[in-house]
Write a protein that holds these residues in place. Sequence first.
Motif, PDB file in Angstrom:
ATOM      1  N   ALA A 107       0.962  -1.158  -0.078  1.00  0.00           N
ATOM      2  CA  ALA A 107      -0.092  -0.035   0.095  1.00  0.00           C
ATOM      3  C   ALA A 107       0.899   1.285  -0.101  1.00  0.00           C
ATOM      4  O   ALA A 107       1.803   1.406   0.556  1.00  0.00           O
ATOM      5  CB  ALA A 107      -0.925   0.044   1.107  1.00  0.00           C
TER       6      ALA A 107
ATOM      7  N   LYS B  41      -2.341   3.975   3.007  1.00  0.00           N
ATOM      8  CA  LYS B  41      -2.575   2.815   3.783  1.00  0.00           C
ATOM      9  C   LYS B  41      -3.737   2.565   4.331  1.00  0.00           C
ATOM     10  O   LYS B  41      -4.858   3.558   4.745  1.00  0.00           O
ATOM     11  CB  LYS B  41      -1.578   3.064   5.177  1.00  0.00           C
ATOM     12  N   TYR B  42      -4.318   1.348   4.574  1.00  0.00           N
ATOM     13  CA  TYR B  42      -5.457   0.947   5.279  1.00  0.00           C
ATOM     14  C   TYR B  42      -5.193   0.828   6.609  1.00  0.00           C
ATOM     15  O   TYR B  42      -4.429   0.050   6.990  1.00  0.00           O
ATOM     16  CB  TYR B  42      -6.077  -0.419   4.479  1.00  0.00           C
ATOM     17  N   TRP B  43      -5.814   1.283   7.636  1.00  0.00           N
ATOM     18  CA  TRP B  43      -5.396   1.193   8.971  1.00  0.00           C
ATOM     19  C   TRP B  43      -6.697   1.682   9.809  1.00  0.00           C
ATOM     20  O   TRP B  43      -7.118   2.786   9.953  1.00  0.00           O
ATOM     21  CB  TRP B  43      -4.156   1.950   9.357  1.00  0.00           C
TER      22      TRP B  43
ATOM     23  N   SER C  14      -0.510 -12.630   3.977  1.00  0.00           N
ATOM     24  CA  SER C  14      -1.750 -12.853   4.109  1.00  0.00           C
ATOM     25  C   SER C  14      -2.574 -12.356   2.915  1.00  0.00           C
ATOM     26  O   SER C  14      -3.671 -12.658   2.457  1.00  0.00           O
ATOM     27  CB  SER C  14      -2.514 -12.254   5.363  1.00  0.00           C
TER      28      SER C  14
ATOM     29  N   SER D 188      -8.729 -11.408   4.674  1.00  0.00           N
ATOM     30  CA  SER D 188      -7.795 -10.272   5.048  1.00  0.00           C
ATOM     31  C   SER D 188      -8.049  -9.026   4.366  1.00  0.00           C
ATOM     32  O   SER D 188      -8.222  -9.098   3.054  1.00  0.00           O
ATOM     33  CB  SER D 188      -6.587 -10.778   4.873  1.00  0.00           C
ATOM     34  N   GLY D 189      -8.196  -7.861   5.000  1.00  0.00           N
ATOM     35  CA  GLY D 189      -8.629  -6.833   4.326  1.00  0.00           C
ATOM     36  C   GLY D 189      -7.667  -6.173   2.934  1.00  0.00           C
ATOM     37  O   GLY D 189      -8.281  -6.160   1.994  1.00  0.00           O
ATOM     38  N   SER D 190      -6.208  -6.590   3.271  1.00  0.00           N
ATOM     39  CA  SER D 190      -5.498  -5.893   2.192  1.00  0.00           C
ATOM     40  C   SER D 190      -5.517  -7.022   1.130  1.00  0.00           C
ATOM     41  O   SER D 190      -4.987  -6.693  -0.283  1.00  0.00           O
ATOM     42  CB  SER D 190      -3.912  -6.078   2.617  1.00  0.00           C
TER      43      SER D 190
ATOM     44  N   ARG E 139      -7.039  -6.129  -2.581  1.00  0.00           N
ATOM     45  CA  ARG E 139      -6.334  -5.491  -3.484  1.00  0.00           C
ATOM     46  C   ARG E 139      -5.367  -6.417  -4.406  1.00  0.00           C
ATOM     47  O   ARG E 139      -4.840  -5.942  -5.528  1.00  0.00           O
ATOM     48  CB  ARG E 139      -5.360  -4.381  -2.896  1.00  0.00           C
TER      49      ARG E 139
ATOM     50  N   SER F  39      -1.769  -6.792  12.903  1.00  0.00           N
ATOM     51  CA  SER F  39      -2.262  -5.615  12.127  1.00  0.00           C
ATOM     52  C   SER F  39      -3.888  -5.599  12.865  1.00  0.00           C
ATOM     53  O   SER F  39      -4.534  -4.343  13.213  1.00  0.00           O
ATOM     54  CB  SER F  39      -2.416  -5.647  10.608  1.00  0.00           C
TER      55      SER F  39
ATOM     56  N   MET G 125      -4.808  -2.107  15.011  1.00  0.00           N
ATOM     57  CA  MET G 125      -6.026  -1.446  14.208  1.00  0.00           C
ATOM     58  C   MET G 125      -7.149  -1.104  15.479  1.00  0.00           C
ATOM     59  O   MET G 125      -7.455   0.028  15.371  1.00  0.00           O
ATOM     60  CB  MET G 125      -6.745  -2.080  12.945  1.00  0.00           C
TER      61      MET G 125
ATOM     62  N   PHE H  60       0.928   7.042   8.849  1.00  0.00           N
ATOM     63  CA  PHE H  60       0.407   5.655   9.270  1.00  0.00           C
ATOM     64  C   PHE H  60       0.983   5.555  11.036  1.00  0.00           C
ATOM     65  O   PHE H  60       0.637   5.140  11.741  1.00  0.00           O
ATOM     66  CB  PHE H  60       0.493   4.576   8.413  1.00  0.00           C
TER      67      PHE H  60
ATOM     68  N   ASP I   2       5.139  -1.081   6.066  1.00  0.00           N
ATOM     69  CA  ASP I   2       3.755  -1.680   6.745  1.00  0.00           C
ATOM     70  C   ASP I   2       3.941  -1.823   8.256  1.00  0.00           C
ATOM     71  O   ASP I   2       4.602  -1.217   8.970  1.00  0.00           O
ATOM     72  CB  ASP I   2       3.517  -2.823   5.950  1.00  0.00           C
ATOM     73  N   ALA I   3       3.183  -2.832   8.824  1.00  0.00           N
ATOM     74  CA  ALA I   3       3.097  -3.137  10.024  1.00  0.00           C
ATOM     75  C   ALA I   3       4.335  -3.936  10.670  1.00  0.00           C
ATOM     76  O   ALA I   3       4.199  -5.100  11.143  1.00  0.00           O
ATOM     77  CB  ALA I   3       1.783  -3.740  10.676  1.00  0.00           C
TER      78      ALA I   3
HETATM   79  O1  PMV Z   1      -5.031  -6.805   5.658  1.00  0.00           O
HETATM   80  P1  PMV Z   1      -4.281  -6.640   7.173  1.00  0.00           P
HETATM   81  O2  PMV Z   1      -5.027  -6.934   8.136  1.00  0.00           O
HETATM   82  O3  PMV Z   1      -2.869  -7.543   6.850  1.00  0.00           O
HETATM   83  O4  PMV Z   1      -3.743  -4.867   7.244  1.00  0.00           O
HETATM   84  C1  PMV Z   1      -2.876  -4.424   6.419  1.00  0.00           C
HETATM   85  C2  PMV Z   1      -2.409  -3.123   7.074  1.00  0.00           C
HETATM   86  C3  PMV Z   1      -1.127  -2.370   6.171  1.00  0.00           C
HETATM   87  O5  PMV Z   1      -0.361  -3.454   5.693  1.00  0.00           O
HETATM   88  C4  PMV Z   1      -0.397  -1.898   7.452  1.00  0.00           C
HETATM   89  C5  PMV Z   1      -1.645  -1.344   5.423  1.00  0.00           C
HETATM   90  C6  PMV Z   1      -2.015  -1.786   4.073  1.00  0.00           C
HETATM   91  O6  PMV Z   1      -2.936  -1.138   3.468  1.00  0.00           O
HETATM   92  O7  PMV Z   1      -1.770  -2.782   3.502  1.00  0.00           O
END
Ligand code: PMV
Length: 354
Positions: free
Chosen positions: A17, A20-22, A127, A159-161, A164, A214, A218, A266, A308-309
């Motif tokens: 990203a 960022k998604y957070w 993930s 998993s959110g990311s 994409r 994450s 979050m 972020f 990222d995280a």
């Molecule tokens: O989808 P997750 O829960 O792995 O969260 C990803 C969060 C970041 O990698 C920090 C930012 C992003 O947008 O990928």
Amino acid sequence: EKSWVRLVTAQTPTNIAVIKYWGKRDETLILPINDSLSVTLDPNHLCTTTTVAVSPAFHQDRMWLNGKEISLAGDRFQNCLREIRKRANDVEEEEKGIKIAKKDWENLHVHIASYNNFPTAAGLASSAAGLACLVFSLAKLMNLKEDQAQLSAIARQGSGSACRSLHGGFVKWIMGNNDDGSDSFAVQVTDEKHWDDLVILIAVVSSRQKETSSTSGMRESVETSLLLKHRAQEIVPKRMIQMEEAIKNKDFPSFARLACADSNQFHATCLDTTPPIFYMNDTSHKIISIVEKWNRAETTPQVAYTFDAGPNAVLIARDRKTASLLLRRMLFHFPPGADVDLNSYVLGDKSILQ
Ligand code: PMV
């Protein structure tokens, strides 16, 4: 009864990203508090390969990751499996004598074997590629008619990311407004050929302490950080528009300025969380200084960074020439054997720096 196996294999790269998604507004459906934007890496690097199989001889759903069986009991796997099964269609493979009717799918079980071509323990987002690949391969196995955006909404629930990673190139995840998540999915901004001079260098930075996941990070930020609220409501909506413009125009100075600012914000929201979360370490900070100094010494930015995280740096060079300079500078500051391991990945299907 004659037994059979139907197999499908798919490969999905991870994504990084730059906006960022957070923060989630719904933890079960995985609905974010802001839009985000990422670049999907070359499928030859940092990707997951998944083979899924269905057979009447299977008695339960099972999954193996890098050859080791893992549990599918978690809600996120179960939500993805349920959403895909719901949309399954008739399948016929005449030469193998396979005929599966839509209604059969609820009684058939799947076996899933997934491999990452990069060390899972290196702290590189796995993930995203993993869940995207799981959803994509199962969708092929069960003959889903949904398009990539609709599949991304299913992967989102794993998993959110991951949502994409269903597209290549630059991709945005639209947060959506609905409570049921029906309008929260990923769409392509530009394809992988649009800006293929960019070169991505990943510096794997060793970290001693265990990072905050994450999911819990979050949650804590949403509950305690006022800065995160401000970021989601005021900053990101404007930044998304500017970032899309920069990408469409291949405007590297704007792209770099926005990507670096967004990564730093972020991590600032992590610091603004109670108790504070530290994902970057001294080595990460040193990498930021090196890039900032370099960019300031030139008339225009040459390299963007994003974290990222975790402490790993993702460095994006404006072209191949800059990338090879960047690699040499990084090797100067972090000679082999130091606590940084350099790997390079490109947007197009080119291999660099050799
Ligand atoms: O989808 P997750 O829960 O792995 O969260 C990803 C969060 C970041 O990698 C920090 C930012 C992003 O947008 O990928």
